[in-house]
Write a protein that holds these residues in place. Structure first.
Motif, mmCIF file in Angstrom:
data_model
loop_
_atom_site.group_PDB
_atom_site.id
_atom_site.type_symbol
_atom_site.label_atom_id
_atom_site.label_comp_id
_atom_site.label_asym_id
_atom_site.label_seq_id
_atom_site.Cartn_x
_atom_site.Cartn_y
_atom_site.Cartn_z
ATOM 1 N N GLU A 26 40.067 64.557 30.248
ATOM 2 C CA GLU A 26 40.256 65.752 30.994
ATOM 3 C C GLU A 26 41.506 66.426 31.415
ATOM 4 O O GLU A 26 41.760 67.648 31.605
ATOM 5 C CB GLU A 26 39.204 65.741 32.045
ATOM 6 N N TYR A 27 42.452 65.522 31.757
ATOM 7 C CA TYR A 27 43.548 66.032 32.254
ATOM 8 C C TYR A 27 45.023 65.760 31.442
ATOM 9 O O TYR A 27 45.947 65.991 31.801
ATOM 10 C CB TYR A 27 44.225 64.945 33.640
ATOM 11 N N LYS A 28 44.483 65.616 30.059
ATOM 12 C CA LYS A 28 45.411 65.803 29.107
ATOM 13 C C LYS A 28 46.653 64.980 29.418
ATOM 14 O O LYS A 28 48.171 65.214 29.237
ATOM 15 C CB LYS A 28 45.903 67.201 28.812
ATOM 16 N N ILE A 29 46.481 63.663 29.594
ATOM 17 C CA ILE A 29 47.485 62.621 30.021
ATOM 18 C C ILE A 29 47.930 62.088 28.701
ATOM 19 O O ILE A 29 47.347 61.316 28.037
ATOM 20 C CB ILE A 29 47.069 61.456 30.989
ATOM 21 N N ASP A 30 49.083 62.694 28.260
ATOM 22 C CA ASP A 30 49.818 62.213 26.842
ATOM 23 C C ASP A 30 50.905 61.555 26.824
ATOM 24 O O ASP A 30 51.534 61.519 25.553
ATOM 25 C CB ASP A 30 49.426 63.699 25.930
ATOM 26 N N SER A 31 51.606 61.100 27.924
ATOM 27 C CA SER A 31 52.733 60.546 27.966
ATOM 28 C C SER A 31 52.776 59.845 29.122
ATOM 29 O O SER A 31 52.285 59.978 30.038
ATOM 30 C CB SER A 31 54.072 61.707 27.770
ATOM 31 N N TYR A 32 53.765 58.622 29.057
ATOM 32 C CA TYR A 32 54.073 58.169 30.342
ATOM 33 C C TYR A 32 54.458 58.746 31.571
ATOM 34 O O TYR A 32 54.315 58.629 32.784
ATOM 35 C CB TYR A 32 54.736 56.685 30.119
ATOM 36 N N GLU A 33 55.261 59.727 31.049
ATOM 37 C CA GLU A 33 55.907 60.666 32.240
ATOM 38 C C GLU A 33 54.769 61.601 32.919
ATOM 39 O O GLU A 33 54.818 61.584 34.130
ATOM 40 C CB GLU A 33 56.853 61.579 31.458
ATOM 41 N N VAL A 34 53.866 61.966 32.161
ATOM 42 C CA VAL A 34 52.730 62.703 32.686
ATOM 43 C C VAL A 34 51.922 61.913 33.439
ATOM 44 O O VAL A 34 51.373 62.139 34.564
ATOM 45 C CB VAL A 34 51.790 63.517 31.759
ATOM 46 N N PHE A 35 51.610 60.652 32.931
ATOM 47 C CA PHE A 35 50.863 59.704 33.707
ATOM 48 C C PHE A 35 51.421 59.265 35.088
ATOM 49 O O PHE A 35 50.888 58.925 36.163
ATOM 50 C CB PHE A 35 50.656 58.355 33.114
ATOM 51 N N ARG A 36 52.800 58.876 35.052
ATOM 52 C CA ARG A 36 53.568 58.886 36.394
ATOM 53 C C ARG A 36 53.280 60.214 37.451
ATOM 54 O O ARG A 36 52.961 59.601 38.583
ATOM 55 C CB ARG A 36 55.063 58.700 35.998
ATOM 56 N N GLY A 37 53.313 61.372 37.008
ATOM 57 C CA GLY A 37 53.122 62.333 37.653
ATOM 58 C C GLY A 37 51.543 62.483 38.169
ATOM 59 O O GLY A 37 51.249 62.740 39.428
ATOM 60 N N CYS A 79 39.503 54.195 39.175
ATOM 61 C CA CYS A 79 39.416 53.828 38.023
ATOM 62 C C CYS A 79 39.759 54.896 37.035
ATOM 63 O O CYS A 79 39.171 55.998 36.887
ATOM 64 C CB CYS A 79 38.197 52.903 37.663
ATOM 65 N N ILE A 80 40.770 54.926 36.247
ATOM 66 C CA ILE A 80 41.049 55.702 35.430
ATOM 67 C C ILE A 80 40.811 55.348 33.779
ATOM 68 O O ILE A 80 41.291 53.852 33.490
ATOM 69 C CB ILE A 80 42.587 56.239 35.314
ATOM 70 N N GLU A 81 40.165 55.826 33.048
ATOM 71 C CA GLU A 81 39.715 55.606 31.587
ATOM 72 C C GLU A 81 39.899 56.548 30.607
ATOM 73 O O GLU A 81 39.946 57.784 31.000
ATOM 74 C CB GLU A 81 38.371 55.188 31.626
ATOM 75 N N ALA A 82 40.003 56.465 29.475
ATOM 76 C CA ALA A 82 39.979 57.450 28.350
ATOM 77 C C ALA A 82 38.539 57.722 27.832
ATOM 78 O O ALA A 82 37.829 57.120 27.033
ATOM 79 C CB ALA A 82 40.715 57.062 27.259
ATOM 80 N N GLY A 83 37.767 58.681 28.350
ATOM 81 C CA GLY A 83 36.452 58.942 28.218
ATOM 82 C C GLY A 83 35.529 58.398 29.510
ATOM 83 O O GLY A 83 36.105 58.379 30.634
ATOM 84 N N THR A 84 34.175 58.467 29.178
ATOM 85 C CA THR A 84 33.316 58.240 30.456
ATOM 86 C C THR A 84 32.327 56.904 29.953
ATOM 87 O O THR A 84 31.358 56.709 30.356
ATOM 88 C CB THR A 84 32.518 59.517 30.850
ATOM 89 N N ILE A 85 33.119 56.000 29.338
ATOM 90 C CA ILE A 85 32.168 54.799 28.997
ATOM 91 C C ILE A 85 31.688 53.931 30.306
ATOM 92 O O ILE A 85 30.599 53.434 30.178
ATOM 93 C CB ILE A 85 33.132 53.879 28.161
ATOM 94 N N MET A 86 32.326 53.996 31.391
ATOM 95 C CA MET A 86 32.005 52.992 32.458
ATOM 96 C C MET A 86 31.061 53.830 33.430
ATOM 97 O O MET A 86 30.945 53.220 34.705
ATOM 98 C CB MET A 86 33.083 52.420 33.209
ATOM 99 N N VAL A 114 47.624 57.208 26.630
ATOM 100 C CA VAL A 114 48.913 57.970 26.677
ATOM 101 C C VAL A 114 49.236 58.421 25.128
ATOM 102 O O VAL A 114 49.895 59.035 24.698
ATOM 103 C CB VAL A 114 50.199 57.598 27.170
ATOM 104 N N GLY A 115 48.320 57.557 24.166
ATOM 105 C CA GLY A 115 48.517 57.833 22.749
ATOM 106 C C GLY A 115 49.652 57.091 22.131
ATOM 107 O O GLY A 115 50.254 57.656 21.248
ATOM 108 N N ASP A 116 50.009 55.968 22.715
ATOM 109 C CA ASP A 116 51.379 55.234 22.290
ATOM 110 C C ASP A 116 51.117 53.830 22.142
ATOM 111 O O ASP A 116 49.955 53.329 22.572
ATOM 112 C CB ASP A 116 52.352 55.204 23.425
ATOM 113 N N ASP A 117 52.047 53.454 21.199
ATOM 114 C CA ASP A 117 51.909 51.913 20.753
ATOM 115 C C ASP A 117 52.261 51.302 21.896
ATOM 116 O O ASP A 117 53.077 51.530 23.011
ATOM 117 C CB ASP A 117 52.728 51.499 19.600
ATOM 118 N N CYS A 118 52.009 49.817 21.991
ATOM 119 C CA CYS A 118 52.222 49.046 23.381
ATOM 120 C C CYS A 118 53.975 48.544 22.959
ATOM 121 O O CYS A 118 53.820 47.872 21.794
ATOM 122 C CB CYS A 118 51.359 47.844 23.043
ATOM 123 N N GLY A 119 54.708 48.830 23.708
ATOM 124 C CA GLY A 119 56.000 48.603 23.449
ATOM 125 C C GLY A 119 56.873 48.693 24.797
ATOM 126 O O GLY A 119 56.677 48.668 25.845
#
Length: 136
Positions: A56-67, A34-41, A91-96
């Motif tokens: 923690e892993y600075k996933i800031d784009s879909y390209e980084v997330f794919r990797g 389970c991947i989340e932004a923070g430690t809520i769960m 990823v800090g992006d709008d849904c599009g």
């Protein structure tokens, strides 16, 4: 296989995801992530689930997330289901269009490697692109 859960903030997406994650802990034959932004769960999901804080892993784009997802799988071929809470926030992006392409990639990656993906997005389902609708 990709499943997408969309809804506005406060509509119960994370609660639904927590229920699905905990059910997967019992039912899935492989490992569940389970991947989340923070430690809520942290205290809401079963202790057998590998919970990852994407911040923690600075996933800031879909390209980084794919990797990142490719690396997870390369390190553990037994992963059978990945849950991603609040995909666009991670990823800090709008849904599009980029989100649509990422979901298509997840679908292809999952088919190839026998993995399932369940993602939540905080946005009204009416804003989903045509390519995203098939995952709802």
């Amino acid at each position: 296989m990709v499943r997408l859960i969309m809804g506005v903030k406060g509509s119960g997406k994370t609660k639904q995801l927590i229920e699905l994650v905990n059910a997967a802990a019992k039912d899935e034959p492989g490992n569940v992530v389970c991947i989340e932004a923070g430690t809520i769960m942290t205290y809401d999901i079963h202790y057998h689930i590998r919970l990852i804080d994407a911040v923690e892993y600075k996933i800031d784009s879909y390209e980084v997330f794919r990797g990142f997802i490719s690396g997870l799988y390369a390190g553990n071929y037994d992963i059978s289901h990945v849950f991603i809470d609040n995909l666009c926030k991670i990823v800090g992006d709008d849904c599009g269009h980029e989100t649509e392409q990422f979901l298509a990639w997840l679908d292809q990656f999952g088919e190839k490697n026998n993995m399932k993906f369940t993602c939540t997005i905080s946005a009204d389902a009416s804003t989903a692109t045509d390519g995203m609708l098939k995952y709802l």
